[in-house]
Design an enzyme around this catalytic site. Sequence first.
Site, PDB file in Angstrom:
ATOM      1  N   TYR A 108       4.126   9.338  88.781  1.00 32.32           N
ATOM      2  CA  TYR A 108       2.662   9.458  89.051  1.00 32.32           C
ATOM      3  C   TYR A 108       2.232   8.447  89.919  1.00 32.32           C
ATOM      4  O   TYR A 108       2.163   7.101  89.395  1.00 32.32           O
ATOM      5  CB  TYR A 108       2.044   9.616  87.736  1.00 32.32           C
ATOM      6  CG  TYR A 108       0.380   9.546  88.013  1.00 32.32           C
ATOM      7  CD1 TYR A 108      -0.404  10.259  89.058  1.00 32.32           C
ATOM      8  CD2 TYR A 108      -0.514   8.774  87.384  1.00 32.32           C
ATOM      9  CE1 TYR A 108      -1.499  10.295  89.111  1.00 32.32           C
ATOM     10  CE2 TYR A 108      -1.868   8.913  87.466  1.00 32.32           C
ATOM     11  CZ  TYR A 108      -2.473   9.608  88.159  1.00 32.32           C
ATOM     12  OH  TYR A 108      -3.834   9.630  88.509  1.00 32.32           O
ATOM     13  N   ASP A 148       3.115  13.668  91.456  1.00 27.02           N
ATOM     14  CA  ASP A 148       1.816  13.375  92.326  1.00 27.02           C
ATOM     15  C   ASP A 148       1.928  12.345  92.919  1.00 27.02           C
ATOM     16  O   ASP A 148       1.962  11.152  92.561  1.00 27.02           O
ATOM     17  CB  ASP A 148       0.884  13.276  91.230  1.00 27.02           C
ATOM     18  CG  ASP A 148      -0.558  13.381  91.816  1.00 27.02           C
ATOM     19  OD1 ASP A 148      -0.650  12.998  93.353  1.00 27.02           O
ATOM     20  OD2 ASP A 148      -1.778  13.218  90.973  1.00 27.02           O
TER      21      ASP A 148
END
Length: 254
Positions: A108, A148
């Site tokens: 992330y 992400d």
Amino acid sequence: MKIISYNVNGIRAAMQKGFVEWVGMENPDIICLQELKAEIEQVDVSGLIDLGYEIHWHSAQKKGYSGVGIFSKIKPAHVVVGCGIEKYDSEGRVLRLDFEDFSIMSVYMPSGSSGDERQGFKMEWLADFHSYAQALNQKIPNLIIAGDYNICHRPIDIHNPKSNATSSGFLPEEREWMEHFIQSGFVDTFRHKNPETAHQYSWWSYRAGARAKNLGWRIDYHMASKAMENRIQNAYILQDVKHSDHCPIVLEIN
């Protein structure tokens, strides 16, 4: 083998929207998650265990923030929590599972949208993560970095490149980093299989009905090391799955 990456924007909220049932129907071998926003003790993972998944989890120190996980039907040979840099590991941003013939990471990456301080932190992360990934790729040639990335690489990856030219996530220096990252030995698996496919996004703002109008950004990726390029069978985006402001992305490898 089917691998999914999904920023769930809160695992507990996603579960209330049928996440576990969806995982059962989709039946991935491995699912990489971002923004868990919970400690594992706060979450009932029994349904996932019943589906055959081994649960691996890395929370942020700050409650209700960040966090990554990997749920796998294949038992890993080795699990690595964090990247060894405290300022990132305290935010729960990196988790890696090593299997017999490849490794997978759930990542992330920071957002810079809240202001200059976090944008500065993001740029530091990008420099440090690039060095980390390069060193790792030398040691582990068969590597998938899922997650992400909080960056759109090219104009085709964002609904309005002109109006977003000065937006965090599509800044020239971020896009340049992404290009350099790919050129240094990684494959954007979605673009590898769908080089010209437009209007395929993985995140939409909650504002102004963006998702209904498909005004999105493609910021979630399965990056595979060049050594794995010939194992990529398919890569696609599940835009109709709605447990989050993101949607899942899928990679199929042999």
